[in-house]
Scaffold this active site. Structure first.
Site, PDB file in Angstrom:
ATOM      1  N   ILE A   1       0.864  -1.185   0.000  1.00 13.52           N
ATOM      2  CA  ILE A   1       0.000   0.000   0.000  1.00 13.52           C
ATOM      3  C   ILE A   1       0.897   1.231   0.000  1.00 13.52           C
ATOM      4  O   ILE A   1       1.832   1.330   0.806  1.00 13.52           O
ATOM      5  CB  ILE A   1      -0.918  -0.006   1.239  1.00 13.52           C
TER       6      ILE A   1
ATOM      7  N   HIS B   1      -6.422  -4.609 -10.478  1.00 10.40           N
ATOM      8  CA  HIS B   1      -6.862  -5.514  -9.412  1.00 10.40           C
ATOM      9  C   HIS B   1      -7.733  -6.618 -10.002  1.00 10.40           C
ATOM     10  O   HIS B   1      -8.630  -6.319 -10.800  1.00 10.40           O
ATOM     11  CB  HIS B   1      -7.617  -4.734  -8.332  1.00 10.40           C
TER      12      HIS B   1
ATOM     13  N   ASP C   1      -6.937  -1.030  -3.200  1.00 10.85           N
ATOM     14  CA  ASP C   1      -7.612  -1.432  -4.446  1.00 10.85           C
ATOM     15  C   ASP C   1      -8.925  -0.692  -4.631  1.00 10.85           C
ATOM     16  O   ASP C   1      -9.974  -1.279  -4.928  1.00 10.85           O
ATOM     17  CB  ASP C   1      -7.826  -2.960  -4.466  1.00 10.85           C
TER      18      ASP C   1
ATOM     19  N   GLU D   1      -7.003  -9.569 -17.677  1.00 11.62           N
ATOM     20  CA  GLU D   1      -6.142  -8.504 -17.154  1.00 11.62           C
ATOM     21  C   GLU D   1      -5.164  -8.011 -18.213  1.00 11.62           C
ATOM     22  O   GLU D   1      -4.995  -6.800 -18.391  1.00 11.62           O
ATOM     23  CB  GLU D   1      -5.301  -9.024 -15.981  1.00 11.62           C
TER      24      GLU D   1
HETATM   25  C1  GAR Z   1      -2.439  -9.694 -10.897  1.00 11.37           C
HETATM   26  O1  GAR Z   1      -3.505 -10.613 -10.894  1.00 11.37           O
HETATM   27  C2  GAR Z   1      -2.873  -8.359 -10.317  1.00 11.37           C
HETATM   28  O2  GAR Z   1      -4.172  -8.006 -10.664  1.00 11.37           O
HETATM   29  C3  GAR Z   1      -2.766  -8.646  -8.840  1.00 11.37           C
HETATM   30  O3  GAR Z   1      -1.542  -9.327  -8.735  1.00 11.37           O
HETATM   31  C4  GAR Z   1      -1.363 -10.148  -9.909  1.00 11.37           C
HETATM   32  C5  GAR Z   1       0.018  -9.939 -10.451  1.00 11.37           C
HETATM   33  O4  GAR Z   1       0.288 -10.832 -11.507  1.00 11.37           O
HETATM   34  N1  GAR Z   1      -2.823  -7.439  -8.048  1.00 11.37           N
HETATM   35  C6  GAR Z   1      -3.435  -7.365  -6.876  1.00 11.37           C
HETATM   36  O5  GAR Z   1      -3.952  -8.338  -6.326  1.00 11.37           O
HETATM   37  C7  GAR Z   1      -3.480  -6.001  -6.240  1.00 11.37           C
HETATM   38  N2  GAR Z   1      -4.216  -6.030  -5.051  1.00 11.37           N
HETATM   39  P1  GAR Z   1       1.554 -10.602 -12.444  1.00 11.37           P
HETATM   40  O6  GAR Z   1       2.760 -10.338 -11.524  1.00 11.37           O
HETATM   41  O7  GAR Z   1       1.713 -11.871 -13.215  1.00 11.37           O
HETATM   42  O8  GAR Z   1       1.277  -9.415 -13.339  1.00 11.37           O
END
Ligand code: GAR
Length: 194
Positions: A92, A109, A150, A179
């Site tokens: 955060i 997110h 988030d 995503e």
């Molecule tokens: C993703 O799913 C993103 O949305 C999440 O972490 C993952 C990272 O994946 N973020 C959160 O949960 C934020 N609270 P990546 O390292 O493969 O991009």
């Protein structure tokens, strides 16, 4: 061309989606640097492979949170980003960071607005589905105005239905696909640096 600094904490598959879209010329942006708070984040390797400065900046145990955030802000600002993209950044950020980039910090997110903030959002949505509480989850991209987790003005969202024979892994894969595409599409629409 937009200048981006991408902050990560782990795998960096969303960073990869951005790097690939830039390389294909589909996204008119340049990743000026990637910063991770975790020394062993695989995303740092992805950055190096794309010839992007890859910087590990963990918080020292005894360092005050705001002091770390202020240092991080200085480091990020030195790359003069139009936007700071939080792509799996799992800390955060306080105003000691955010005040340096008003309306320029974008977070991804893996859930719909107002749902499952924090870590393990996909798993918690999957469990809520098993209990019959929800039918769908999703992905959102939003601005980060303050320390709310988030939470902030929504730039884009896409819902992802869950089906009875979904495994958690299948749902995770589907969410990550959404995503990768939604993050790139949303960055395209950002105005500063265009
Ligand atoms: C993703 O799913 C993103 O949305 C999440 O972490 C993952 C990272 O994946 N973020 C959160 O949960 C934020 N609270 P990546 O390292 O493969 O991009």
């Amino acid at each position: 061309m937009k200048r981006l600094v991408v902050l990560i904490s782990g795998n960096g598959s969303n960073l990869q989606a951005i790097l690939d879209a830039c390389a294909r010329g589909e996204l008119n942006a340049h990743v000026a640097a990637v910063v991770s708070n975790k020394l062993d984040a695989y995303g740092l390797e992805r950055a190096r492979r794309a010839n992007v400065p890859a910087i590990a900046k963990p918080k020292a145990k005894n360092q005050e949170r705001r002091a770390y955030d202020a240092e991080l802000a200085q480091l990020v600002a030195s790359y003069q980003p139009d936007y700071v993209v939080l792509a799996g950044w799992m800390r955060i950020l306080s105003s000691a960071f955010l005040d340096s980039f008003p309306n320029r910090v974008v977070n991804l997110h893996p859930a719909l607005p107002e749902t499952f903030p924090g870590t393990h959002a996909i798993e918690r949505a999957y469990d809520a589905y098993q209990r019959g509480e929800i039918q769908r989850t999703g992905v959102m991209v939003h601005l980060v105005p303050d320390e709310g987790v988030d939470n902030g003005p929504v730039l884009a969202q896409e819902s992802v239905p869950i089906s009875p024979n979904d495994t958690l892994e299948a749902l995770e894969t589907r969410i990550h696909q959404v995503e990768h595409q939604l993050l790139v599409e949303t960055i395209k629409r950002l105005e500063i640096g265009d």
